[in-house]
Design an enzyme around this catalytic site. Structure first.
Site, PDB file in Angstrom:
ATOM      1  N   CYS A   2       0.841  -1.191   0.000  1.00  0.00           N
ATOM      2  CA  CYS A   2       0.000   0.000   0.000  1.00  0.00           C
ATOM      3  C   CYS A   2       0.877   1.243   0.000  1.00  0.00           C
ATOM      4  O   CYS A   2       2.072   1.182   0.276  1.00  0.00           O
ATOM      5  CB  CYS A   2      -0.875   0.003   1.236  1.00  0.00           C
ATOM      6  SG  CYS A   2      -1.784  -1.525   1.432  1.00  0.00           S
ATOM      7  N   ARG A  27       1.658   1.909  -5.831  1.00  0.00           N
ATOM      8  CA  ARG A  27       1.924   0.874  -4.823  1.00  0.00           C
ATOM      9  C   ARG A  27       0.682   0.058  -4.489  1.00  0.00           C
ATOM     10  O   ARG A  27       0.765  -0.957  -3.798  1.00  0.00           O
ATOM     11  CB  ARG A  27       2.445   1.530  -3.537  1.00  0.00           C
ATOM     12  CG  ARG A  27       3.694   2.332  -3.741  1.00  0.00           C
ATOM     13  CD  ARG A  27       4.161   2.904  -2.426  1.00  0.00           C
ATOM     14  NE  ARG A  27       4.768   1.882  -1.616  1.00  0.00           N
ATOM     15  CZ  ARG A  27       6.057   1.629  -1.552  1.00  0.00           C
ATOM     16  NH1 ARG A  27       6.890   2.357  -2.246  1.00  0.00           N
ATOM     17  NH2 ARG A  27       6.531   0.680  -0.795  1.00  0.00           N
ATOM     18  N   TRP A  75      -3.735  -1.998  -1.437  1.00  0.00           N
ATOM     19  CA  TRP A  75      -3.724  -3.241  -2.197  1.00  0.00           C
ATOM     20  C   TRP A  75      -4.249  -4.276  -1.214  1.00  0.00           C
ATOM     21  O   TRP A  75      -3.590  -4.594  -0.222  1.00  0.00           O
ATOM     22  CB  TRP A  75      -2.309  -3.582  -2.647  1.00  0.00           C
ATOM     23  CG  TRP A  75      -2.240  -4.794  -3.527  1.00  0.00           C
ATOM     24  CD1 TRP A  75      -2.376  -4.825  -4.890  1.00  0.00           C
ATOM     25  CD2 TRP A  75      -2.021  -6.149  -3.114  1.00  0.00           C
ATOM     26  NE1 TRP A  75      -2.261  -6.124  -5.344  1.00  0.00           N
ATOM     27  CE2 TRP A  75      -2.040  -6.954  -4.282  1.00  0.00           C
ATOM     28  CE3 TRP A  75      -1.822  -6.777  -1.895  1.00  0.00           C
ATOM     29  CZ2 TRP A  75      -1.866  -8.341  -4.262  1.00  0.00           C
ATOM     30  CZ3 TRP A  75      -1.649  -8.159  -1.860  1.00  0.00           C
ATOM     31  CH2 TRP A  75      -1.663  -8.922  -3.037  1.00  0.00           C
ATOM     32  N   ASN A 101       0.249  -0.665   6.226  1.00  0.00           N
ATOM     33  CA  ASN A 101       0.759  -1.444   5.101  1.00  0.00           C
ATOM     34  C   ASN A 101       1.377  -2.699   5.691  1.00  0.00           C
ATOM     35  O   ASN A 101       2.156  -2.614   6.636  1.00  0.00           O
ATOM     36  CB  ASN A 101       1.818  -0.615   4.355  1.00  0.00           C
ATOM     37  CG  ASN A 101       2.490  -1.404   3.251  1.00  0.00           C
ATOM     38  OD1 ASN A 101       1.982  -2.419   2.800  1.00  0.00           O
ATOM     39  ND2 ASN A 101       3.652  -0.936   2.824  1.00  0.00           N
ATOM     40  N   GLY A 102       1.031  -3.870   5.136  1.00  0.00           N
ATOM     41  CA  GLY A 102       1.593  -5.120   5.660  1.00  0.00           C
ATOM     42  C   GLY A 102       0.483  -6.066   6.072  1.00  0.00           C
ATOM     43  O   GLY A 102      -0.674  -5.875   5.716  1.00  0.00           O
ATOM     44  N   GLU A 484      10.835 -13.057 -19.585  1.00  0.00           N
ATOM     45  CA  GLU A 484      10.524 -11.668 -19.281  1.00  0.00           C
ATOM     46  C   GLU A 484       9.485 -11.120 -20.272  1.00  0.00           C
ATOM     47  O   GLU A 484       8.563 -10.411 -19.882  1.00  0.00           O
ATOM     48  CB  GLU A 484      11.828 -10.836 -19.308  1.00  0.00           C
ATOM     49  CG  GLU A 484      11.670  -9.343 -19.104  1.00  0.00           C
ATOM     50  CD  GLU A 484      11.040  -8.940 -17.771  1.00  0.00           C
ATOM     51  OE1 GLU A 484      10.835  -9.794 -16.900  1.00  0.00           O
ATOM     52  OE2 GLU A 484      10.714  -7.746 -17.630  1.00  0.00           O
ATOM     53  N   LYS A 488       5.815  -9.697 -19.107  1.00  0.00           N
ATOM     54  CA  LYS A 488       5.318  -8.359 -19.460  1.00  0.00           C
ATOM     55  C   LYS A 488       3.927  -8.462 -20.078  1.00  0.00           C
ATOM     56  O   LYS A 488       3.033  -7.682 -19.769  1.00  0.00           O
ATOM     57  CB  LYS A 488       6.259  -7.649 -20.452  1.00  0.00           C
ATOM     58  CG  LYS A 488       7.579  -7.193 -19.872  1.00  0.00           C
ATOM     59  CD  LYS A 488       7.497  -5.881 -19.147  1.00  0.00           C
ATOM     60  CE  LYS A 488       7.622  -5.940 -17.674  1.00  0.00           C
ATOM     61  NZ  LYS A 488       8.547  -6.612 -16.904  1.00  0.00           N
ATOM     62  N   GLU A 491       1.232  -9.484 -17.404  1.00  0.00           N
ATOM     63  CA  GLU A 491       0.834  -8.485 -16.414  1.00  0.00           C
ATOM     64  C   GLU A 491       0.175  -7.263 -17.035  1.00  0.00           C
ATOM     65  O   GLU A 491      -0.642  -6.621 -16.407  1.00  0.00           O
ATOM     66  CB  GLU A 491       1.986  -8.093 -15.484  1.00  0.00           C
ATOM     67  CG  GLU A 491       3.127  -7.359 -16.117  1.00  0.00           C
ATOM     68  CD  GLU A 491       4.247  -7.049 -15.122  1.00  0.00           C
ATOM     69  OE1 GLU A 491       4.006  -6.932 -13.923  1.00  0.00           O
ATOM     70  OE2 GLU A 491       5.395  -6.912 -15.578  1.00  0.00           O
ATOM     71  N   HIS A 507       9.813 -31.351 -25.866  1.00  0.00           N
ATOM     72  CA  HIS A 507       9.508 -32.202 -24.709  1.00  0.00           C
ATOM     73  C   HIS A 507       8.105 -31.924 -24.170  1.00  0.00           C
ATOM     74  O   HIS A 507       7.798 -32.275 -23.034  1.00  0.00           O
ATOM     75  CB  HIS A 507      10.565 -31.998 -23.626  1.00  0.00           C
ATOM     76  CG  HIS A 507      11.943 -32.330 -24.100  1.00  0.00           C
ATOM     77  ND1 HIS A 507      12.375 -33.621 -24.282  1.00  0.00           N
ATOM     78  CD2 HIS A 507      12.965 -31.528 -24.510  1.00  0.00           C
ATOM     79  CE1 HIS A 507      13.618 -33.615 -24.743  1.00  0.00           C
ATOM     80  NE2 HIS A 507      13.998 -32.346 -24.895  1.00  0.00           N
ATOM     81  N   LYS A 609       3.233  -2.207  -7.218  1.00  0.00           N
ATOM     82  CA  LYS A 609       4.638  -2.081  -7.608  1.00  0.00           C
ATOM     83  C   LYS A 609       5.571  -2.839  -6.679  1.00  0.00           C
ATOM     84  O   LYS A 609       6.506  -3.487  -7.101  1.00  0.00           O
ATOM     85  CB  LYS A 609       4.999  -0.592  -7.635  1.00  0.00           C
ATOM     86  CG  LYS A 609       6.438  -0.316  -8.042  1.00  0.00           C
ATOM     87  CD  LYS A 609       6.659  -0.591  -9.502  1.00  0.00           C
ATOM     88  CE  LYS A 609       8.077  -0.335  -9.940  1.00  0.00           C
ATOM     89  NZ  LYS A 609       8.346  -1.034 -11.210  1.00  0.00           N
TER      90      LYS A 609
HETATM   91  O1  M6R Z   1      11.094  -4.535  -6.428  1.00  0.00           O
HETATM   92  P1  M6R Z   1      11.486  -5.905  -6.895  1.00  0.00           P
HETATM   93  O2  M6R Z   1      12.479  -5.892  -7.998  1.00  0.00           O
HETATM   94  O3  M6R Z   1      11.905  -6.799  -5.776  1.00  0.00           O
HETATM   95  O4  M6R Z   1      10.144  -6.532  -7.476  1.00  0.00           O
HETATM   96  C1  M6R Z   1      10.101  -7.856  -7.899  1.00  0.00           C
HETATM   97  C2  M6R Z   1       8.840  -8.149  -8.676  1.00  0.00           C
HETATM   98  O5  M6R Z   1       7.716  -7.939  -7.878  1.00  0.00           O
HETATM   99  C3  M6R Z   1       8.735  -7.259  -9.926  1.00  0.00           C
HETATM  100  O6  M6R Z   1       9.840  -7.407 -10.757  1.00  0.00           O
HETATM  101  C4  M6R Z   1       7.468  -7.624 -10.721  1.00  0.00           C
HETATM  102  O7  M6R Z   1       7.604  -8.908 -11.241  1.00  0.00           O
HETATM  103  C5  M6R Z   1       7.223  -6.598 -11.815  1.00  0.00           C
HETATM  104  N1  M6R Z   1       5.823  -6.230 -11.809  1.00  0.00           N
HETATM  105  C6  M6R Z   1       7.530  -7.108 -13.180  1.00  0.00           C
HETATM  106  O8  M6R Z   1       7.278  -6.195 -14.180  1.00  0.00           O
END
Ligand code: M6R
Length: 614
Positions: A2, A27, A75, A101-102, A484, A488, A491, A507, A609
């Site tokens: 959050c 966040r 969140w 937050n947490g 990766e 992308k 998400e 396989h 984030k």
């Molecule tokens: O802040 P961090 O690099 O530890 O975050 C790790 C993942 O949560 C972050 O890379 C997430 O997968 C992104 N949304 C990817 O685009």
């Protein structure tokens, strides 16, 4: 996950808090709320959905003007994201407000106890218990900070808490265990926030809060104590970027701006680490040459995109530094019996430095006496404090939820580390390291070149907006790039997307290929003939089964042309550095495809984030 803002000073608090929330919305954006203390009364407003809903509500019914306030973007963890569960939460008397937050892990027992004692709880959250616990502690008057300390002593889990009480109308109290919280120090005003972007337009002077600390914020000063009330040592720092870095700067989305910033971010991450003689200096690792020579194994822990950077690091470390390297999802690491010793170097990669899974992995490694190195983009975050050394990436603030420029700078950081270890341990000749460093220095211009040629990729992405599934294939470092690319797309475009090692196709995954299925293939440089030729065969195999092939290959690679329905050329670079240029088209592809589908690429659904819960 959050976003938290607190303010006390001379300005209208509501404005400061809502603007701060706008900068922290990345966040978490399930709901938002504020509390303002004015004329001895607490006024709160909260709304489900994005911040705009709260802004509308505040415009319709403005709370009384006050100069002390706090706000939250959520969140959801406990309870659905509705108005009722949005923060702030208040106690039975309406005199204490709390944001959080947490996750408070023992909330259920606490709630039960509170309800038995007659408290009326109106939400499904763990947070609300804290408001009522503070109410009990403050019965008959009392000190909010002392009450907070006592309450924190009863909480289990991870939390950042911020509270206000009508009994002390000049005071905002914050508490921190595991979740992020920083202080902004102003002139006659002070700020609290999950990260500095919330107050960067007012002050660039910040205080890093440590573990298990309570902060009291008044207009004229800041006091930090531990949970026992003893004065705590804090670290002050000056933020080296300004508000413009946290704004869209004319782009429609932060993600577009961050993709465009990559050449500069890569250049900045190299800056100051390469001497005039081409030798690398990485004092930030805080490891002597002797200690580095003693290292016999490297373990990398990270999550999401940072994990993909770790997978690429493995190839670089094993090739250049000649050390065995394991890469592990941070969330899995501490649940297996990894073999660690004082000669193991654990590298944790995290853009935010606040990812709970990564922090827990680091603590687990610390218990086993391993050396700890962080790769992190956020000064003042938790990861650097928990490691022996830290290599900062200089990507600047990354605000879009999908990581782009942070990823490229993480790659630069791991290349630097691998080459530096090679330099110290002598696993490569000095001139070999020097030659690679020189190539690394040319990468900003290569990335720039990729960005200049992205229009066909955007067009392609728009044409595929109606597809349900896209596959990504790669070999060697192209495999993590494929992962990766798929991440992308998942998400941002909410599409089924999978990355596979091209050699694994036969396989099983090849059964997924059907006529017209778009498959993106990352082709290694021609110089790696064995890898290159094998993947060309893989392209033919999927094409024979009707796949629509989208091939990312070195410019001028004529051998792939006959098998590519779409060919995306990238500059020729050495194999290990290729992810710096092959990832960029995949970022652009996902961003454009998601935009064509009408999605908000900066704030994709269900995500946040910085993942500060396990
Ligand atoms: O802040 P961090 O690099 O530890 O975050 C790790 C993942 O949560 C972050 O890379 C997430 O997968 C992104 N949304 C990817 O685009």
């Amino acid at each position: 996950m959050c976003g938290i803002v607190g303010y006390v000073g001379g300005r209208p608090a509501l404005e400061v808090v809502v603007e701060g929330l706008a900068r922290l919305e990345y966040r978490g954006y399930d709901s938002a709320g504020v509390a303002v203390l004015a004329d001895g009364t607490l006024a709160t407003a909260k709304r489900a959905g994005k911040l705009v809903n709260l802004r509308d509500a505040l415009a319709e019914e403005p709370p009384p003007a006050g100069t002390i306030g706090m706000g939250h973007t959520r969140w959801a963890t406990h309870g659905p994201p509705n108005d009722r569960n949005a923060h702030p939460h208040v106690d039975c008397t309406g005199t204490v407000a709390v944001i959080h937050n947490g996750i408070i892990e023992n909330f259920s027992a606490l709630r039960g106890e509170l309800e038995e004692a007659g408290h009326k709880l109106g939400s499904d959250t763990d947070t609300e218990a804290v408001a009522h616990l503070l109410e009990d502690e403050l019965k008959g008057g009392g000190d909010l900070a002392a009450a907070m300390r006592r309450v924190c002593g009863r909480l289990e889990g991870a939390f950042t808490l911020v509270a206000m009480h009508t009994g002390d109308p000049d005071l905002v109290v914050g508490a921190r265990r595991n979740s992020p919280l920083v202080v902004g120090v102003g002139d006659g005003e002070n700020f609290l926030a999950s990260d500095v972007s919330a107050f960067i337009e007012h002050t660039r002077d910040a205080i890093e809060l440590g573990q298990d600390q309570v902060v009291e914020l008044r207009p004229g000063g800041v006091t930090v104590t531990d949970f026992e009330g003893r004065p705590a040592e804090v670290t002050e720092y000056h933020v080296d970027w300004d508000v413009s870095a946290a704004e869209k700067g004319g782009y429609d989305y932060f993600m577009l701006k961050e993709i465009a910033e990559q050449p500069r971010a890569v250049a900045d991450t190299l800056l100051g680490r390469i001497g005039a003689d081409g030798r690398l200096t990485l004092d930030e690792m805080r490891m002597s040459d002797r200690e580095l020579r003693e290292v016999d194994k490297i373990i990398i822990v990270a999550c999401g995109t940072s994990y993909h950077a770790g997978l690429i690091a493995k190839y670089a470390i094993e090739h250049w530094a000649g050390l065995p390297c394991e890469v592990e999802l941070a969330s899995e690491f501490r649940y297996r019996d990894a073999i660690l010793s004082p000669t193991t170097l654990v590298i944790a990669i995290s853009q935010s430095g606040e990812t709970m899974d990564a922090l827990m992995a680091v603590r687990h490694a610390r218990e086993q006496k391993a050396k700890l190195l962080g790769i992190c983009n956020v000064n003042g975050s938790t990861l650097p404090r928990e490691c022996d050394g830290v290599l900062y990436t200089h990507a600047g603030p990354e605000i879009a939820v999908a990581s782009t420029k942070a990823f490229l700078t993480q790659l630069v950081a791991v290349y630097l580390i691998a080459l530096y270890i090679a330099q110290v341990r002598g696993t490569k000749w000095g001139d070999e390291v020097f030659a690679m460093v020189q190539l690394l220095e040319r990468m900003p211009e290569k990335v720039e070149k990729v960005l200049e040629t992205m229009e066909p990729v955007r067009e392609l992405a728009r044409s595929l907006a109606g597809e349900r599934c896209v596959l990504f294939l790669g070999r060697h470092v192209g495999f993590p790039v494929a992962l990766e690319g798929a991440l992308k797309l998942k998400e941002l475009a909410y599409m089924h997307a999978e990355g596979f090692a091209a050699g694994e196709l036969k396989h099983g995954p090849i059964a997924l290929i059907e006529p017209g299925l778009p498959v993106v293939v990352v082709v290694p440089p021609r110089a790696r003939a064995v890898l290159h030729d094998k993947i060309v065969s893989n392209i033919q195999e999927i094409r024979a089964r009707g796949a629509r092939t989208i091939v990312i290959a070195e410019e001028g690679d004529a051998s792939v042309e006959p098998y590519a329905d779409t060919l995306i050329g990238v500059p020729a670079v050495p194999t290990l550095l290729q992810p710096l240029v092959t990832t960029v088209p995949l970022q652009v592809f996902a961003c454009e495809l998601a935009t064509a589908k009408g999605h908000d690429v900066d704030q994709p659904r269900n995500l946040a984030k910085s993942v500060t819960v396990e």
